[in-house]
Design a protein around this motif. Structure first.
Motif, PDB file in Angstrom:
ATOM      1  N   HIS A   1       0.655  -1.281  -0.010  1.00 46.95           N
ATOM      2  CA  HIS A   1       0.277  -0.152  -0.044  1.00 46.95           C
ATOM      3  C   HIS A   1       0.415   0.793  -0.134  1.00 46.95           C
ATOM      4  O   HIS A   1       0.041   2.074  -0.520  1.00 46.95           O
ATOM      5  CB  HIS A   1      -1.121   0.067   1.247  1.00 46.95           C
ATOM      6  N   HIS A   2       1.962   1.297   0.593  1.00 45.63           N
ATOM      7  CA  HIS A   2       2.854   2.612   0.824  1.00 45.63           C
ATOM      8  C   HIS A   2       3.403   3.053  -0.505  1.00 45.63           C
ATOM      9  O   HIS A   2       3.564   3.594  -1.244  1.00 45.63           O
ATOM     10  CB  HIS A   2       4.078   2.809   1.461  1.00 45.63           C
ATOM     11  N   LEU A   3       3.887   1.765  -1.433  1.00 47.42           N
ATOM     12  CA  LEU A   3       3.873   1.622  -3.221  1.00 47.42           C
ATOM     13  C   LEU A   3       2.465   1.728  -3.553  1.00 47.42           C
ATOM     14  O   LEU A   3       2.987   2.923  -4.919  1.00 47.42           O
ATOM     15  CB  LEU A   3       4.805   0.005  -3.613  1.00 47.42           C
ATOM     16  N   LEU A   4       2.030   1.946  -4.218  1.00 42.64           N
ATOM     17  CA  LEU A   4       0.987   2.236  -4.088  1.00 42.64           C
ATOM     18  C   LEU A   4       0.274   3.373  -4.470  1.00 42.64           C
ATOM     19  O   LEU A   4      -0.525   4.001  -5.413  1.00 42.64           O
ATOM     20  CB  LEU A   4       0.049   1.057  -4.910  1.00 42.64           C
TER      21      LEU A   4
ATOM     22  N   HIS B   1     -10.468   2.530   5.605  1.00 39.21           N
ATOM     23  CA  HIS B   1      -9.668   1.260   5.209  1.00 39.21           C
ATOM     24  C   HIS B   1      -8.190   1.278   4.324  1.00 39.21           C
ATOM     25  O   HIS B   1      -7.069   0.710   3.467  1.00 39.21           O
ATOM     26  CB  HIS B   1     -10.681   0.514   4.196  1.00 39.21           C
ATOM     27  N   TRP B   2      -7.753   2.542   3.656  1.00 32.82           N
ATOM     28  CA  TRP B   2      -6.846   3.238   3.807  1.00 32.82           C
ATOM     29  C   TRP B   2      -5.537   3.826   4.790  1.00 32.82           C
ATOM     30  O   TRP B   2      -4.816   4.528   4.921  1.00 32.82           O
ATOM     31  CB  TRP B   2      -6.351   4.026   2.161  1.00 32.82           C
ATOM     32  N   TYR B   3      -6.189   3.797   5.424  1.00 33.79           N
ATOM     33  CA  TYR B   3      -5.633   3.914   6.856  1.00 33.79           C
ATOM     34  C   TYR B   3      -5.029   2.987   7.672  1.00 33.79           C
ATOM     35  O   TYR B   3      -5.505   2.440   8.476  1.00 33.79           O
ATOM     36  CB  TYR B   3      -6.457   4.964   8.528  1.00 33.79           C
ATOM     37  N   CYS B   4      -3.663   3.345   7.739  1.00 34.68           N
ATOM     38  CA  CYS B   4      -2.549   2.270   8.599  1.00 34.68           C
ATOM     39  C   CYS B   4      -1.653   3.109   9.402  1.00 34.68           C
ATOM     40  O   CYS B   4      -1.734   4.302   9.340  1.00 34.68           O
ATOM     41  CB  CYS B   4      -1.900   1.497   7.487  1.00 34.68           C
ATOM     42  N   LEU B   5      -0.443   2.608   9.943  1.00 36.33           N
ATOM     43  CA  LEU B   5       0.444   3.166  10.956  1.00 36.33           C
ATOM     44  C   LEU B   5       1.529   2.663  10.484  1.00 36.33           C
ATOM     45  O   LEU B   5       1.539   1.264  10.909  1.00 36.33           O
ATOM     46  CB  LEU B   5       0.036   4.116  12.358  1.00 36.33           C
TER      47      LEU B   5
ATOM     48  N   LEU C   1       7.199   7.858  -4.721  1.00 36.26           N
ATOM     49  CA  LEU C   1       8.011   7.417  -5.623  1.00 36.26           C
ATOM     50  C   LEU C   1       9.710   6.710  -4.948  1.00 36.26           C
ATOM     51  O   LEU C   1       9.900   6.136  -5.799  1.00 36.26           O
ATOM     52  CB  LEU C   1       8.602   8.655  -6.290  1.00 36.26           C
ATOM     53  N   ALA C   2      10.107   7.389  -3.714  1.00 30.27           N
ATOM     54  CA  ALA C   2      11.230   7.210  -3.315  1.00 30.27           C
ATOM     55  C   ALA C   2      11.061   5.630  -3.147  1.00 30.27           C
ATOM     56  O   ALA C   2      12.142   4.818  -3.005  1.00 30.27           O
ATOM     57  CB  ALA C   2      11.669   7.906  -2.212  1.00 30.27           C
ATOM     58  N   LEU C   3      10.362   4.826  -1.884  1.00 32.97           N
ATOM     59  CA  LEU C   3       9.903   3.620  -1.674  1.00 32.97           C
ATOM     60  C   LEU C   3       9.822   2.406  -3.011  1.00 32.97           C
ATOM     61  O   LEU C   3      10.502   2.024  -3.200  1.00 32.97           O
ATOM     62  CB  LEU C   3       8.534   3.559  -0.950  1.00 32.97           C
TER      63      LEU C   3
ATOM     64  N   LEU D   1      -1.280  -6.707  -5.663  1.00 35.62           N
ATOM     65  CA  LEU D   1      -1.145  -5.825  -5.413  1.00 35.62           C
ATOM     66  C   LEU D   1       0.924  -5.122  -5.844  1.00 35.62           C
ATOM     67  O   LEU D   1       1.099  -4.335  -5.776  1.00 35.62           O
ATOM     68  CB  LEU D   1      -1.049  -5.010  -3.804  1.00 35.62           C
ATOM     69  N   TYR D   2       1.818  -6.109  -5.057  1.00 33.27           N
ATOM     70  CA  TYR D   2       2.999  -5.512  -5.474  1.00 33.27           C
ATOM     71  C   TYR D   2       3.287  -5.596  -6.751  1.00 33.27           C
ATOM     72  O   TYR D   2       4.194  -5.392  -7.495  1.00 33.27           O
ATOM     73  CB  TYR D   2       3.986  -7.110  -4.296  1.00 33.27           C
ATOM     74  N   ALA D   3       2.127  -7.022  -7.549  1.00 28.88           N
ATOM     75  CA  ALA D   3       3.071  -6.868  -9.153  1.00 28.88           C
ATOM     76  C   ALA D   3       2.432  -5.329  -9.384  1.00 28.88           C
ATOM     77  O   ALA D   3       3.210  -5.338 -11.037  1.00 28.88           O
ATOM     78  CB  ALA D   3       2.433  -8.759 -10.147  1.00 28.88           C
ATOM     79  N   THR D   4       1.596  -5.146  -9.215  1.00 25.56           N
ATOM     80  CA  THR D   4       0.714  -4.185 -10.180  1.00 25.56           C
ATOM     81  C   THR D   4       1.974  -2.763  -9.916  1.00 25.56           C
ATOM     82  O   THR D   4       1.769  -1.999 -10.666  1.00 25.56           O
ATOM     83  CB  THR D   4      -0.648  -3.329  -9.398  1.00 25.56           C
ATOM     84  N   ALA D   5       2.399  -2.989  -8.438  1.00 28.53           N
ATOM     85  CA  ALA D   5       3.698  -1.503  -8.197  1.00 28.53           C
ATOM     86  C   ALA D   5       4.605  -1.464  -9.312  1.00 28.53           C
ATOM     87  O   ALA D   5       4.739  -0.652  -9.428  1.00 28.53           O
ATOM     88  CB  ALA D   5       3.314  -1.570  -6.335  1.00 28.53           C
ATOM     89  N   PHE D   6       5.177  -2.964  -9.433  1.00 30.43           N
ATOM     90  CA  PHE D   6       6.088  -3.044  -9.755  1.00 30.43           C
ATOM     91  C   PHE D   6       5.712  -2.741 -11.464  1.00 30.43           C
ATOM     92  O   PHE D   6       6.604  -2.748 -11.917  1.00 30.43           O
ATOM     93  CB  PHE D   6       6.786  -4.420  -9.565  1.00 30.43           C
ATOM     94  N   ASP D   7       4.550  -3.459 -11.883  1.00 31.07           N
ATOM     95  CA  ASP D   7       4.756  -3.117 -13.010  1.00 31.07           C
ATOM     96  C   ASP D   7       4.255  -1.396 -13.827  1.00 31.07           C
ATOM     97  O   ASP D   7       4.626  -1.285 -14.727  1.00 31.07           O
ATOM     98  CB  ASP D   7       3.736  -4.491 -13.016  1.00 31.07           C
ATOM     99  N   SER D   8       3.637  -1.008 -12.605  1.00 27.69           N
ATOM    100  CA  SER D   8       3.326   0.419 -13.175  1.00 27.69           C
ATOM    101  C   SER D   8       5.073   1.180 -13.811  1.00 27.69           C
ATOM    102  O   SER D   8       5.455   1.990 -13.931  1.00 27.69           O
ATOM    103  CB  SER D   8       3.145   1.231 -12.038  1.00 27.69           C
ATOM    104  N   VAL D   9       6.179   0.429 -12.937  1.00 30.64           N
ATOM    105  CA  VAL D   9       7.567   1.426 -13.666  1.00 30.64           C
ATOM    106  C   VAL D   9       8.467   0.432 -14.395  1.00 30.64           C
ATOM    107  O   VAL D   9       9.401   0.312 -14.579  1.00 30.64           O
ATOM    108  CB  VAL D   9       7.944   1.563 -12.300  1.00 30.64           C
ATOM    109  N   GLY D  10       7.606  -0.583 -14.412  1.00 33.08           N
ATOM    110  CA  GLY D  10       8.042  -1.514 -16.336  1.00 33.08           C
ATOM    111  C   GLY D  10       9.824  -2.629 -15.344  1.00 33.08           C
ATOM    112  O   GLY D  10      10.679  -2.870 -15.794  1.00 33.08           O
TER     113      GLY D  10
END
Length: 379
Positions: free
Chosen positions: A207-210, A224-228, A238-240, A283-292
């Motif tokens: 979730h911090h990547l996306l 449901h997006w609230y986390c600590l 973007l740095a993450l 979710l992780y695959a979607t994040a990594f795919d977003s930057v090729g």
């Protein structure tokens, strides 16, 4: 790793930061993780917290029974237990934990930092020096929730201040202590982990990547997006993402999946935590795919964590397909329901199969009970 434009097969991954809870909630959620991951570091913030090796082994055994009840083949998933560090954790307890074969880390929760953390540490170097020295000698990792709890510090600055107030003095006092900076959320954290001397690593959530902090307020407050630690600015996301996809061995997968009943999330004082165990690898695959950078997913998910913890790489595989995957609106959990992160939205990747080293699951869909679970909630 094997890949085509439409498939990706990687060594079966591990989750290095997971909340399973206990009792009926444990029974409801454990299979979601076990169908994707071979192992997971299990957080100890139960009520009461898991503060001794005896309690950790008992919790491990309850997880084993829950896996059996969920129909997960024996040996397909291994929980890696942790202890909850308190002001009173002794060097003798650390030694017992390191010799147990069951405990793989000790978790630092600054008192009051997150869910069930009221028994956390009040003065790390002042009250826990003997335990930290024993951990350094034994090679037992310290897993840190990297935020200060000083109410004078802005919520969005608490990770950066934690680095200055806690991490830097800690590394000076115990330079060989293994430290995992869990659920990293800022550019400050990425820069620190990259440059720190000695054995320092970090987990990063999907979730911090996306998502950045705007996701909390799109169309109104979205609990449901609230986390600590809370979602941060886009520059930090973007740095993450750059760190996770860089191939650098200090960064690896930790979902921080945290199940809470729907009613306690959609509440005047809602709980912190995102439920991502169901669809973590999508979710992780979607994040990594977003930057090729799908080519970097295997190192992040399957290789870097075992290397840091000194454990063997898994022998099984996990395959993802480039197919639409619609996230259920909610799922049964104990006597209530849980809402997964991004419920009702669609992702571009879907986990197809996982094959364990000893138990082949390749002819089973990754979420075989999903239709039954969603049917119970009317979705």
């Amino acid at each position: 790793m094997q890949s085509t434009p439409d498939t990706l097969t990687i060594i079966r991954p591990d989750d290095w930061h997971l909340h399973l809870r206990d009792g009926a909630v444990l029974d409801s959620v454990v299979a979601d993780t076990a169908r994707q991951f071979a192992r997971a570091i299990i957080m100890p913030n139960l009520k009461p917290p898991v503060t001794t090796t005896e309690l950790a082994v008992a919790y491990r055994d309850r997880i084993g029974l829950a896996l059996e009840r969920a129909g997960i083949p024996q040996g397909a998933f291994t929980p890696l237990m942790t202890l909850y560090l308190t002001d009173n954790t002794s060097a003798a307890e650390v030694k017992r934990a390191s010799q147990s074969g069951a405990v793989h880390g000790i978790k630092l929760y600054p008192a009051g930092a997150t869910t069930n953390s009221d028994a956390g540490v009040t003065d790390l170097l002042g009250r826990c020096a003997a335990a930290l020295e024993a951990m350094q000698v034994a090679g037992m990792p310290l897993l840190v929730h990297g935020e200060v709890t000083d109410p004078a510090i802005d919520l969005f600055d608490r990770e950066a201040v934690f680095i200055d107030r806690v991490m830097i003095p800690l590394r000076r006092a115990f330079p060989e202590l293994k430290v995992v900076f869990e659920h990293l959320t800022t550019r400050d954290g990425v820069d620190y982990v990259r440059q720190a001397e000695g054995p320092v690593a970090a987990t990063i959530t999907a979730h911090h990547l996306l998502y950045n902090r705007n996701a909390l307020f799109q169309g109104g407050i979205r609990p449901h997006w609230y986390c600590l630690p809370v979602l941060k600015r886009e520059q930090h996301r973007l740095a993450l993402l750059e760190a996770a996809t860089s191939g650098a061995g200090r960064f690896f997968l930790g979902t921080d999946s945290a199940p809470h009943p729907k009613g306690l999330k959609e509440h005047a004082c809602g709980c912190a935590g995102c439920y991502t165990a169901l669809h973590a690898m999508e979710l992780y695959a979607t994040a990594f795919d977003s930057v090729g950078r799908l080519d970097a997913l295997e190192a992040f998910a399957s290789l870097n964590g075992p290397a840091f913890y000194g454990l063997p790489v898994n022998q099984g595989t996990l395959t993802l397909l480039r197919q639409p995957y619609r996230i259920p609106a909610e799922l049964p959990m104990a006597e209530t329901t849980v809402v997964p992160l991004a419920a009702g939205e669609s992702l571009g990747w879907k986990v197809a199969t996982a094959v364990a080293a000893a138990c082949a699951l390749s002819d089973q869909p990754m979420h075989p009970d999903l239709s039954a679970r969603t049917k119970q909630t009317g979705h």
